[in-house]
Structure formats: structure tokens, C-alpha cells
Design an enzyme around this catalytic site. Structure first.
Site, PDB file in Angstrom:
ATOM      1  N   ALA A   6      49.739 -23.865  71.470  1.00  0.00           N
ATOM      2  CA  ALA A   6      50.116 -22.489  71.796  1.00  0.00           C
ATOM      3  C   ALA A   6      50.697 -21.847  70.536  1.00  0.00           C
ATOM      4  O   ALA A   6      51.763 -22.253  70.072  1.00  0.00           O
ATOM      5  CB  ALA A   6      51.142 -22.472  72.920  1.00  0.00           C
ATOM      6  N   LEU A   7      49.985 -20.884  69.972  1.00  0.00           N
ATOM      7  CA  LEU A   7      50.421 -20.224  68.747  1.00  0.00           C
ATOM      8  C   LEU A   7      51.002 -18.849  69.084  1.00  0.00           C
ATOM      9  O   LEU A   7      50.377 -18.063  69.790  1.00  0.00           O
ATOM     10  CB  LEU A   7      49.250 -20.055  67.780  1.00  0.00           C
ATOM     11  CG  LEU A   7      48.648 -21.340  67.201  1.00  0.00           C
ATOM     12  CD1 LEU A   7      47.430 -21.013  66.340  1.00  0.00           C
ATOM     13  CD2 LEU A   7      49.681 -22.111  66.380  1.00  0.00           C
ATOM     14  N   SER A   8      52.187 -18.567  68.560  1.00  0.00           N
ATOM     15  CA  SER A   8      52.859 -17.300  68.852  1.00  0.00           C
ATOM     16  C   SER A   8      52.947 -16.379  67.646  1.00  0.00           C
ATOM     17  O   SER A   8      53.277 -15.206  67.779  1.00  0.00           O
ATOM     18  CB  SER A   8      54.273 -17.575  69.355  1.00  0.00           C
ATOM     19  OG  SER A   8      55.065 -18.140  68.313  1.00  0.00           O
ATOM     20  N   GLY A  10      54.974 -17.443  65.234  1.00  0.00           N
ATOM     21  CA  GLY A  10      56.285 -17.863  64.751  1.00  0.00           C
ATOM     22  C   GLY A  10      56.221 -19.177  63.999  1.00  0.00           C
ATOM     23  O   GLY A  10      55.193 -19.870  64.008  1.00  0.00           O
ATOM     24  N   ASP A  12      57.792 -22.049  64.564  1.00  0.00           N
ATOM     25  CA  ASP A  12      57.783 -23.283  65.346  1.00  0.00           C
ATOM     26  C   ASP A  12      56.374 -23.677  65.791  1.00  0.00           C
ATOM     27  O   ASP A  12      55.965 -24.826  65.623  1.00  0.00           O
ATOM     28  CB  ASP A  12      58.694 -23.137  66.569  1.00  0.00           C
ATOM     29  CG  ASP A  12      60.153 -22.944  66.189  1.00  0.00           C
ATOM     30  OD1 ASP A  12      60.572 -23.520  65.175  1.00  0.00           O
ATOM     31  OD2 ASP A  12      60.869 -22.213  66.896  1.00  0.00           O
ATOM     32  N   SER A  13      55.635 -22.728  66.347  1.00  0.00           N
ATOM     33  CA  SER A  13      54.282 -23.057  66.794  1.00  0.00           C
ATOM     34  C   SER A  13      53.354 -23.311  65.610  1.00  0.00           C
ATOM     35  O   SER A  13      52.467 -24.158  65.678  1.00  0.00           O
ATOM     36  CB  SER A  13      53.719 -21.941  67.675  1.00  0.00           C
ATOM     37  OG  SER A  13      53.621 -20.720  66.977  1.00  0.00           O
ATOM     38  N   CYS A  92      58.038 -18.267  83.235  1.00  0.00           N
ATOM     39  CA  CYS A  92      56.921 -18.218  82.285  1.00  0.00           C
ATOM     40  C   CYS A  92      56.490 -19.621  81.881  1.00  0.00           C
ATOM     41  O   CYS A  92      55.295 -19.918  81.808  1.00  0.00           O
ATOM     42  CB  CYS A  92      57.316 -17.397  81.057  1.00  0.00           C
ATOM     43  SG  CYS A  92      55.972 -17.163  79.880  1.00  0.00           S
ATOM     44  N   GLY A 116      55.722 -25.231  70.649  1.00  0.00           N
ATOM     45  CA  GLY A 116      56.801 -25.359  69.673  1.00  0.00           C
ATOM     46  C   GLY A 116      58.180 -25.446  70.299  1.00  0.00           C
ATOM     47  O   GLY A 116      59.186 -25.198  69.626  1.00  0.00           O
ATOM     48  N   CYS A 186      60.428 -11.873  75.698  1.00  0.00           N
ATOM     49  CA  CYS A 186      59.457 -11.261  74.790  1.00  0.00           C
ATOM     50  C   CYS A 186      59.156  -9.803  75.118  1.00  0.00           C
ATOM     51  O   CYS A 186      58.847  -9.015  74.216  1.00  0.00           O
ATOM     52  CB  CYS A 186      58.167 -12.080  74.773  1.00  0.00           C
ATOM     53  SG  CYS A 186      57.351 -12.241  76.392  1.00  0.00           S
TER      54      CYS A 186
END
Length: 339
Positions: A6-8, A10, A12-13, A92, A116, A186
Site C-alpha cells: 500500500a503506497l501513500s 509517504g 513509511d510506505s 478504515c 507502512g 486524511c
């Protein structure tokens, strides 16, 4: 192993994807469009595509706005309307990130989904992260136990400061190591009231009452208040601080009292999510993300997924709608929403 990350946009991801790729896994990335906040997705998608190009991985853009509205946004608005303080991140994680996204990952032939989050899975239990300042075990406590076999959390045994330094050391990814932290919710720009104002008139002046129902002041509109708040309302002739004890949405009233009036030794829960089979047990409970753990004995009614906690030490500011998470040491053993 083929893993969806899961890429945001940010750090961490981004570093989650890089760490897993370096371990030899086949990686695909996925960015989720969850809401329509203006200007939010464009910059994040730019960053996600940059990560995809750098790592040489396929990146999916997945529109989950309908599901997000159903399971997260609409309940968020509805709960405040009812005078309840919601926990959108917990919903979520259960229904979207470790729900709909996990289903998508499996459809793409991935064996695991990675995020992340700063959390560990040890012996089949959600377990606190090594970095206590970033631990997110609280927010994952509503995820069904059987989902944990499909998840990987590579950052759970790492410190955030080290992750940021790792990103800074890679020229292409250096911007990820220096960017500001994202907000917890978010779709909220500044305050939750701005979100509610799109749906309701939140400025509805009403009465402030004491525990006995006597009118002692005025407030600006009940949706402006949460349990424990001590400002933003008027108490006629008051010299001592007053705290919000209860919100009565139907009457447009807030009940206030002293700080001692906020203390509770019993907490009732619904929608209890269990990671152990016991129906009575001792634990350490957190009634909010930032609250310290408090010793308690728990009795669970499995027929309707409710529970009652008797706390060994009184706590302040117990709010309906917030999540109570029960721990055995660092392990999450149960959770439920306060009623």
C-alpha cells in the site's frame, strides 16, 4: 513471494516497498483514492509513480471512494451528528486497508499485503512496535484475526528516525525523508468541524446543563464538543473549570461537571473483536490512542459481541464511539467501541 504494498506517497510506505524488494520479493504497489479532498491525490500520485519508477515495479491506482464513504466517511459524519466521537482510522484499517485493498491484492495474485504501519505480528497476535512513539497497534485492533496471516508489517521492528535517515541517504528518495508528517485523519484539512459543516449547520446554540438537568449556561452547538472538553462554552458565574461529561444530541444540550465527575471505573463496549477465546480475563486497556494503559478485568458476552471492563484505576474522559483496546503486555488481545 509476490507482495502488494500500500503506497501513500509517504516515507513509511515507500521504504516498506524498498525493504521488501531488497529481501528478494516481487513487489507491486497500490495507491488508494479514498476521498475527493482538493489537491490531495495529485501530489501523492506523483510521489507514488516516482517510487514505482525507481524500484521498477507496477503501480496500481485503486479508486475506493464508494467503499470509503460507506464504511468510514459517512459513519464519521453520522456519529458526530448523534453526539458520538468516532474513530475513523480504526474503521478504515478494518474495512479498507486490510479489507478492500487486501481483496484487490489477492485478485492480482499477491500472497501478502504490506503496509507502512508501525506494528508487529508475533505468534499470530498484533503486537506493539519497537518504536513506542509510532506504535499503531491500537488502530489495527479491530482487524479480524484471520486477516493477520495475509499481512506483512516490515517497519514494526524499526524506528521512524532510522527509516527517515534511510530515505534521505537515497538521492531519488531524499524528499520522502524530509517531508512533513501526514495528519491522522486524511480527509480532515484542519478540524473535523469543517467536514461536518458541509453536511449540517453546526452552529446551533443550546443549553449547558449540570448533572441534574439544571440549565447553567450556553454553548455554540453540540457538535463542537467532545467528552472532556473544558472550553468554548459559557457557565453563568463560574469560577471553577467545567468539563463536558455528556452530549445530548436530541436536546442540543451538553452536560458539564467537575473533573472528578469525568472519572469512570466501568466501561461498556460493543462490536468486540477477539484475538483470544477467554470470556473473562485481566488486561491492560487503552480507552484512547494517547491514553496510558490501565489494568482491568473484562467480561465478554460472545452472543452479542459486547463486554464490560472494570478498571482497577479510574480513568477520565471515556467517550462513546472511541475504541478501547485490551493488551496482554505488548499483544493486542481484544478491542471494542465504547458505548
Amino acid at each position: 513471494m509476490k507482495i502488494m504494498v500500500a503506497l501513500s506517497g509517504g516515507v513509511d510506505s515507500t521504504m516498506t516497498a524498498k525493504i521488501l524488494q531488497e529481501q528478494g520479493h516481487e513487489i507491486e504497489g497500490c495507491y488508494m483514492k479514498l476521498h475527493s479532498k482538493p489537491g490531495y491525490h495529485e501530489e501523492n500520485i506523483r510521489k507514488v509513480k516516482k517510487v514505482g519508477e525507481y524500484l521498477g515495479i507496477k503501480v496500481h491506482i485503486l479508486d475506493l471512494q464508494d467503499k470509503f464513504n460507506e464504511f468510514v466517511y459517512d459513519p464519521f459524519v453520522k456519529f458526530y451528528k448523534e453526539g458520538i466521537t468516532p474513530n475513523p482510522c480504526a474503521l478504515c484499517n478494518r474495512f479498507i486497508k486490510l479489507g478492500a485493498l487486501l481483496n484487490f491484492a489477492k485478485e492480482q495474485g499477491c500472497q501478502k499485503l504490506a503496509t507502512g504501519h508501525y506494528v508487529q505480528i508475533i505468534d499470530g497476535f498484533i503486537t506493539s512496535a519497537v518504536d513506542p512513539s509510532k506504535d499503531q497497534s491500537y488502530f489495527l485492533a479491530q482487524v479480524p484475526k484471520d486477516v493477520l496471516n495475509d499481512m506483512i508489517f516490515p517497519l514494526g521492528d524499526k524506528f521512524k528516525k532510522d527509516i527517515k535517515e534511510m530515505a534521505k541517504a537515497i538521492p531519488v528518495l531524499s524528499e520522502f525523508g524530509t517531508q512533513a508528517e501526514s495528519s491522522e485523519i486524511c480527509f480532515v484539512e484542519d478540524t473535523y468541524i469543517q467536514v461536518l459543516q458541509k453536511h449540517y449547520d453546526t452552529n446551533l446554540p443550546g443549553n449547558v446543563v449540570d448533572k441534574n438537568g439544571n440549565v447553567i449556561g450556553r454553548h455554540q452547538g453540540y457538535m463542537h464538543y467532545t467528552i472532556g472538553k473544558r472550553r468554548g462554552f459559557e457557565v453563568f458565574g463560574a469560577h471553577d473549570p467545567h468539563f463536558v461529561l455528556k452530549i445530548d444530541a436530541a436536546k442540543n444540550e451538553i452536560v458539564v461537571g467537575s473533573k472528578d465527575d469525568l472519572s469512570q471505573r466501568e466501561v461498556k463496549l460493543k462490536d468486540v473483536n477477539m484475538f483470544i477465546d477467554d470470556i473473562q480475563f485481566e488486561c491492560e486497556a487503552k480507552i484512547r490512542y494517547r491514553s496510558p494503559k490501565t489494568g482491568a478485568i473484562v467480561k465478554v458476552n460472545k452472543s452479542d459481541n459486547t463486554a464490560v471492563l472494570t478498571l482497577y484505576t479510574a480513568v477520565f474522559g471515556v467517550a462513546a464511539g472511541q475504541m478501547c483496546v485490551m493488551y496482554d503486555g505488548d499483544r493486542v488481545i481484544a478491542s471494542g467501541f465504547i458505548v
